[in-house]
Design an enzyme around this catalytic site. Structure first.
Site, mmCIF file in Angstrom:
data_model
loop_
_atom_site.group_PDB
_atom_site.id
_atom_site.type_symbol
_atom_site.label_atom_id
_atom_site.label_comp_id
_atom_site.label_asym_id
_atom_site.label_seq_id
_atom_site.Cartn_x
_atom_site.Cartn_y
_atom_site.Cartn_z
ATOM 1 N N ALA A 132 -8.354 -58.732 -84.813
ATOM 2 C CA ALA A 132 -9.299 -58.137 -85.628
ATOM 3 C C ALA A 132 -9.655 -56.905 -84.930
ATOM 4 O O ALA A 132 -10.988 -56.492 -84.906
ATOM 5 C CB ALA A 132 -10.535 -59.112 -85.590
ATOM 6 N N HIS A 192 -10.697 -52.987 -84.364
ATOM 7 C CA HIS A 192 -11.479 -52.090 -85.186
ATOM 8 C C HIS A 192 -11.456 -50.755 -84.317
ATOM 9 O O HIS A 192 -10.679 -50.739 -83.443
ATOM 10 C CB HIS A 192 -12.971 -52.585 -84.884
ATOM 11 N N HIS A 250 -10.895 -50.833 -80.374
ATOM 12 C CA HIS A 250 -9.707 -51.291 -79.986
ATOM 13 C C HIS A 250 -8.728 -50.053 -79.917
ATOM 14 O O HIS A 250 -8.021 -49.875 -79.292
ATOM 15 C CB HIS A 250 -9.081 -52.571 -80.848
ATOM 16 N N GLU A 288 -15.070 -51.246 -71.885
ATOM 17 C CA GLU A 288 -16.073 -51.508 -71.090
ATOM 18 C C GLU A 288 -17.192 -52.148 -71.744
ATOM 19 O O GLU A 288 -18.034 -52.503 -70.963
ATOM 20 C CB GLU A 288 -16.805 -49.951 -70.611
ATOM 21 N N ASP A 320 -17.064 -55.168 -72.776
ATOM 22 C CA ASP A 320 -16.942 -56.381 -71.920
ATOM 23 C C ASP A 320 -16.871 -56.132 -70.595
ATOM 24 O O ASP A 320 -16.176 -56.309 -69.727
ATOM 25 C CB ASP A 320 -15.792 -57.405 -72.142
ATOM 26 N N GLN A 333 -15.978 -58.593 -67.931
ATOM 27 C CA GLN A 333 -14.680 -59.032 -68.040
ATOM 28 C C GLN A 333 -14.046 -57.910 -67.221
ATOM 29 O O GLN A 333 -12.776 -58.105 -66.401
ATOM 30 C CB GLN A 333 -14.169 -58.995 -69.317
ATOM 31 N N VAL A 343 -17.207 -47.759 -77.864
ATOM 32 C CA VAL A 343 -17.222 -46.990 -79.297
ATOM 33 C C VAL A 343 -18.365 -47.822 -79.970
ATOM 34 O O VAL A 343 -18.553 -49.149 -80.163
ATOM 35 C CB VAL A 343 -15.959 -47.092 -79.914
HETATM 36 O O1 PAF Z 1 -11.284 -58.623 -74.428
HETATM 37 C C1 PAF Z 1 -10.399 -59.459 -75.059
HETATM 38 O O2 PAF Z 1 -10.184 -59.267 -76.127
HETATM 39 C C2 PAF Z 1 -10.095 -60.548 -74.585
HETATM 40 O O3 PAF Z 1 -10.879 -61.134 -73.684
HETATM 41 C C3 PAF Z 1 -8.635 -60.233 -73.896
HETATM 42 C C4 PAF Z 1 -8.793 -59.400 -72.467
HETATM 43 C C5 PAF Z 1 -7.611 -59.960 -74.724
HETATM 44 C C6 PAF Z 1 -8.107 -61.617 -73.010
HETATM 45 O O4 PAF Z 1 -7.783 -62.487 -73.905
#
Ligand code: PAF
Length: 286
Positions: free
Chosen positions: A34, A36, A39, A150, A152, A155, A178
């Site tokens: 998905a 955008h 990404h 960033e 996430d 994460q 972004v």
């Molecule tokens: O940030 C994401 O899209 C996901 O958490 C990742 C890092 C691809 C792991 O599935």
């Protein structure tokens, strides 16, 4: 032109092996699709750090702690492949569930400390799922550099810890958030907002930036946070899961902003969970 797609680890490794023979540096951008502009900015960033860039697309069930959330996660592989071709990615690795988690799969990677609190407190098992799949993706592709957004932020901290702790020979790079014109952080989840929700959503980032500025200017952290939570609810959000000031590296709570503090939020709007974060430093807001 769409990017070429491989679905097995064997095909992925064969392609990367060819690049290695040619002396190329390899970059990895893991995603759940998905795609955008957020990404795509990570792919562009990876292209500045590597000669060939692999994007992965796998909606990882292990990181969803809610079956409805997993079912509702947007999927648009053909469109994603077109966007990746346009931005110059070299390969899309889009494995099926059985390729990633074959019968008998029994391993979980768990990172303590940075994964606790914030999102970790509200999404039990989420970061174990992320750490497990990211470990697999890094071992499957063995890139020189891997880029994560960033947005996430927790994460990213979990992945940095994981890579350091397991001595993985890869450089982790964080890509800046972004934002849409109104300031809303781009997210695949934004697609699930109603029209009314989309109108209210930018109030989250506006409140966050305002709070960061006030904290950086020396206002009392607890009062700013309490007022900002109230503002977010007044804007139409149904719940603020957390709004916290943390150390940008360790994610330990901080009472006053130092050089590298971060203000992080998660809040619900329209049945959609939105997260965002901003740096807090007196210099930035001077
Ligand atoms: O940030 C994401 O899209 C996901 O958490 C990742 C890092 C691809 C792991 O599935």
């Amino acid at each position: 032109m769409s990017v070429s797609i491989v679905r097995t680890v064997a095909e992925l490794r064969a392609r990367i092996e060819q690049w290695r023979h040619a002396g190329y540096r390899v970059g990895l951008v893991p995603t759940m699709g998905a795609l955008h502009d957020g990404h795509l900015s990570l792919v562009r960033l990876a292209k500045t750090r590597a000669d060939r860039v692999v994007v992965t697309l796998f909606v990882n069930p292990k990181q969803f702690n809610n079956a409805d959330d997993l079912a509702a996660y947007p999927r648009s592989e053909a469109e994603d492949a077109g966007k990746l071709g346009a931005v110059g990615a070299d390969l899309l690795f889009a494995p099926g569930l059985d390729e990633m988690y074959p019968q008998g799969f029994s391993t979980t990677v768990s990172v303590a400390g940075v994964s606790e609190g914030l999102c970790g407190a509200f999404r039990p098992g989420h970061f174990d799922g992320v750490a497990t799949v990211v470990t697999k993706l890094l071992l499957q592709s063995q890139p020189d550099v891997a880029v994560f957004g960033e947005k996430d932020f927790q994460q990213l901290a979990v992945i940095r810890r994981l890579v350091a702790d397991l001595n993985m020979p890869v450089t982790i790079v964080g890509g800046p958030i972004v934002r849409e014109d109104g300031g809303l952080a781009m997210s695949s989840r934004n697609l699930r907002l109603t029209r009314g929700g989309r109108a209210a959503a930018p109030r989250l980032s506006a409140a966050l930036f305002d709070a960061a500025k006030r904290i950086a200017a020396g206002e009392d952290v607890d009062s700013v946070i309490a007022q900002t939570k109230a503002d977010i609810l007044a804007a139409g959000f149904t719940e603020v899961e957390y709004l916290e000031l943390r150390d940008a590296e360790t994610l330990a709570p901080v009472a006053k902003p130092g050089q590298a503090a971060r203000l992080l939020v998660a809040a619900w709007l329209d049945g959609v969970r939105l997260i965002d974060n901003v740096p807090v430093s007196a210099q930035i807001y001077a």
